[in-house]
Write an enzyme that holds these catalytic residues in place. Structure first.
Site, PDB file in Angstrom:
ATOM      1  N   VAL A 172      15.201  58.409   5.762  1.00 33.03           N
ATOM      2  CA  VAL A 172      15.016  58.353   4.308  1.00 33.03           C
ATOM      3  C   VAL A 172      13.752  57.580   3.940  1.00 33.03           C
ATOM      4  O   VAL A 172      13.029  57.943   3.011  1.00 33.03           O
ATOM      5  CB  VAL A 172      16.248  57.719   3.612  1.00 33.03           C
ATOM      6  CG1 VAL A 172      16.021  57.572   2.110  1.00 33.03           C
ATOM      7  CG2 VAL A 172      17.493  58.553   3.877  1.00 33.03           C
ATOM      8  N   CYS A 173      13.462  56.528   4.679  1.00 29.15           N
ATOM      9  CA  CYS A 173      12.355  55.633   4.327  1.00 29.15           C
ATOM     10  C   CYS A 173      11.015  56.327   4.098  1.00 29.15           C
ATOM     11  O   CYS A 173      10.336  56.032   3.110  1.00 29.15           O
ATOM     12  CB  CYS A 173      12.217  54.534   5.373  1.00 29.15           C
ATOM     13  SG  CYS A 173      13.682  53.487   5.505  1.00 29.15           S
ATOM     14  N   PRO A 174      10.590  57.256   4.975  1.00 31.23           N
ATOM     15  CA  PRO A 174       9.271  57.845   4.733  1.00 31.23           C
ATOM     16  C   PRO A 174       9.203  58.650   3.444  1.00 31.23           C
ATOM     17  O   PRO A 174       8.157  58.691   2.799  1.00 31.23           O
ATOM     18  CB  PRO A 174       9.024  58.724   5.961  1.00 31.23           C
ATOM     19  CG  PRO A 174      10.345  58.951   6.578  1.00 31.23           C
ATOM     20  CD  PRO A 174      11.185  57.749   6.223  1.00 31.23           C
ATOM     21  N   ILE A 231       8.595  56.029   0.690  1.00 27.23           N
ATOM     22  CA  ILE A 231       7.286  55.385   0.806  1.00 27.23           C
ATOM     23  C   ILE A 231       6.180  56.363   0.438  1.00 27.23           C
ATOM     24  O   ILE A 231       5.261  56.017  -0.315  1.00 27.23           O
ATOM     25  CB  ILE A 231       7.097  54.815   2.228  1.00 27.23           C
ATOM     26  CG1 ILE A 231       8.110  53.694   2.471  1.00 27.23           C
ATOM     27  CG2 ILE A 231       5.674  54.310   2.425  1.00 27.23           C
ATOM     28  CD1 ILE A 231       8.260  53.303   3.925  1.00 27.23           C
TER      29      ILE A 231
END
Length: 177
Positions: free
Chosen positions: A50-52, A55
């Site tokens: 999920v993080c990318p 970001i």
């Protein structure tokens, strides 16, 4: 979750951390942004699913925040070296590619503790988002469980709403950015 020192309407916890900015390491302090709004968002770990998406979404909209006199800073418990490796990995290979926002290293977990987002049993940060005004006062706190990301549009809407109320006092709902 750590209780932290972050409180709405109070000065945001100060910080100093090494960040990756435009592909280089740089020391970043909250005081560097005095006079500007700051969106400070925490994410669990580099090289995750999920993080990318979050970001990259914040990076793609960095100019929209800059037009409002607002800087966006991402933070995780990873080192600056891990951040740089992730940035240097092409997006099609699971990396971030070049970014328009700094990524701060919180290897000591002090920022995550101070802002109350540390998931102590795993040593990683929950998905916290904090809006700090130009005077360094914390105006908004959101903390999500790990699987759910944040909305860039909602962060923009909130910055605009706080800036409006700074100038005009209370205002309407502010339905969209």
């Amino acid at each position: 979750m750590a209780s932290g020192n972050a409180r709405i309407g109070k000065p945001a916890p100060d910080f100093k951390a090494t960040a990756v900015v435009d592909g280089a390491f740089k020391e970043v302090k909250l005081s560097d942004y005095k006079g500007k709004y700051v969106v400070l968002f925490f994410y669990p770990l580099d090289f995750t699913f999920v993080c990318p998406t979050e970001i990259i979404a914040f990076s793609n909209r960095a100019e929209d925040f800059h037009k409002l006199g607002c800087e966006v800073l991402g933070v995780s418990v990873d080192s600056q070296f891990t951040h740089l490796a992730w940035i240097n990995t092409p997006r099609k290979e699971g990396g971030l590619g070049p970014l328009n926002i700094p990524l701060l290293a919180d290897v000591t977990r002090r920022l995550s503790e101070d802002y109350g987002v540390l998931k102590t049993d795993e040593g990683i940060a929950y998905r916290g988002l904090f809006i700090i005004d130009g005077k360094g006062v914390l105006r908004q706190i959101t903390v999500n469980d790990l699987p759910v990301g944040r909305s860039v549009d909602e962060a923009l809407r909130l910055v605009q709403a706080f800036q409006y109320t700074d100038e005009h006092g209370e205002g309407p709902c502010f339905a969209s950015p």
